[in-house]
Scaffold this motif. Structure first.
Motif, PDB file in Angstrom:
ATOM      1  N   CYS A 183       0.837  -1.207   0.000  1.00  0.00           N
ATOM      2  CA  CYS A 183       0.000   0.000   0.000  1.00  0.00           C
ATOM      3  C   CYS A 183       0.869   1.253   0.000  1.00  0.00           C
ATOM      4  N   VAL A 188       0.931   8.640  -1.935  1.00  0.00           N
ATOM      5  CA  VAL A 188      -0.043   9.300  -2.804  1.00  0.00           C
ATOM      6  C   VAL A 188      -0.593  10.543  -2.117  1.00  0.00           C
ATOM      7  N   CYS A 198       0.947   3.413  -7.388  1.00  0.00           N
ATOM      8  CA  CYS A 198       0.858   2.540  -6.210  1.00  0.00           C
ATOM      9  C   CYS A 198       0.964   1.089  -6.676  1.00  0.00           C
ATOM     10  N   LEU A 200      -0.418  -1.408  -5.560  1.00  0.00           N
ATOM     11  CA  LEU A 200      -1.683  -2.145  -5.487  1.00  0.00           C
ATOM     12  C   LEU A 200      -2.723  -1.627  -6.471  1.00  0.00           C
ATOM     13  N   TYR A 201      -2.412  -0.513  -7.138  1.00  0.00           N
ATOM     14  CA  TYR A 201      -3.387   0.140  -8.025  1.00  0.00           C
ATOM     15  C   TYR A 201      -3.850  -0.814  -9.128  1.00  0.00           C
TER      16      TYR A 201
HETATM   17  S1  SF4 Z   1      -4.403   2.040  -4.958  1.00  0.00           S
HETATM   18 FE1  SF4 Z   1      -5.330   1.551  -2.976  1.00  0.00          FE
HETATM   19  S2  SF4 Z   1      -3.613   1.097  -1.644  1.00  0.00           S
HETATM   20 FE2  SF4 Z   1      -2.801   2.180  -3.406  1.00  0.00          FE
HETATM   21  S3  SF4 Z   1      -2.745   4.373  -2.820  1.00  0.00           S
HETATM   22 FE3  SF4 Z   1      -4.719   3.989  -3.847  1.00  0.00          FE
HETATM   23  S4  SF4 Z   1      -6.186   3.497  -2.175  1.00  0.00           S
HETATM   24 FE4  SF4 Z   1      -4.075   3.274  -1.327  1.00  0.00          FE
END
Ligand code: SF4
Length: 282
Positions: A183, A188, A198, A200-201
């Motif tokens: 994360c 961000v 990111c 995880l994006y």
């Molecule tokens: S993609 Fe999800 S984990 Fe990554 S910055 Fe955005 S909200 Fe947070």
């Protein structure tokens, strides 16, 4: 019934209005409201703010007034402009701060004068002051920022879900503040990376797949898949008059031509080439 009320000044103001009007006896609030300017102040007071100009949130300015952002100019000598959500307003704000930067003449430009007025929205501010209190607040991955969050005022504290259902505040059940592996929310939020950078994006975190949000251990296949000039004119500022010419031209030629013209001006001022600008436009 629990209302999870998360957001900044703009979305917290309707919550305050709801409280002021009165809520059903069986409604509790899980309030997670935040103020925007303290986070920016924290960044500017750090050694590495990571930006030379600021485009301030016009929607927040609509409620709280543009004056909240004067500190960016007065205390940090940085160009600043209030912007709305339209391409024209964002581009105008981009143009304004670039020009301020080049001319070394920082001021707070209002590029969203349709709704951002001096003093903000007095009724909304009065309700916020009446029903809520400003408190120190934790920001995901960032830590506690002084006076950056909203809490229920004493007269409304009985509606706080944390008070009504204290067993849910048990630390064993909480994951607040934890960052799941991969994360990058903090980066961000602090503007260190673009959202789509990111890790995880579009993978573990995807708005179309609620179960795949960052908190879920479930992994899903990757799916496909964020500056600164001012439409208002900022009163009598040179920037404003210059940009008004674009807008008036746009009234004749349409928004596409207006955007193209502002992009050209930004390109000429900043040295940013058209390919980079096209990426911003997308
Ligand atoms: S993609 Fe999800 S984990 Fe990554 S910055 Fe955005 S909200 Fe947070």
């Amino acid at each position: 019934m629990v209302f999870f009320a998360a957001g900044f000044e703009t979305t917290t103001a309707p919550v305050a209005a709801m409280l002021a009007e009165g809520v059903p006896h069986n409604l509790s609030l899980l309030l997670s409201g935040r103020l925007t300017w303290p986070a920016v102040a924290m960044l500017l007071n750090s050694d590495t703010p990571g930006f030379d100009c600021l485009i301030a949130p016009g929607h927040v300015g609509t409620v709280m007034g543009p004056e909240e952002w004067e500190f960016v100019v007065q205390e940090h000598n940085l160009p600043a402009a209030m912007a709305g959500f339209t391409p024209e307003s964002l581009l105008a704000a981009m143009y304004s701060v670039l020009r301020q930067h080049l001319e070394e003449r920082p001021f707070l430009d209002n590029c969203y004068p349709e709704v951002v007025r001096p003093g903000g929205n007095p009724a909304a501010r009065r309700m916020l002051d009446t029903t809520l209190r400003v408190v120190d607040a934790n920001w995901r991955g960032v830590g506690v920022i002084p006076a950056s969050g909203y809490a229920l005022a004493p007269d409304y504290a009985h509606l706080d879900v944390r008070a009504r259902f204290p067993d849910y505040t048990d630390t064993a059940r909480k994951r607040a503040g934890q960052m799941p592996p991969g994360c990058d929310c903090a980066k961000v939020v602090l503007g260190r990376i673009y959202p789509n950078e990111c890790r995880l994006y579009g993978r573990a975190c995807h708005p179309a797949i609620p179960s795949a949000r960052a908190w879920s251990p479930m992994r899903v296949p990757a799916a496909s898949g964020g500056a600164a000039a001012c439409a208002s004119g900022g009163g009598t500022s040179a920037t404003g008059i210059y940009v008004k010419q674009f807008i008036h031209t746009g009234e004749r030629n349409g928004p596409e031509e207006t955007i193209t013209m502002i992009f050209s001006a930004i390109s000429a001022l900043s040295g940013v080439n058209s390919i980079q600008l096209a990426k911003i436009q997308k």
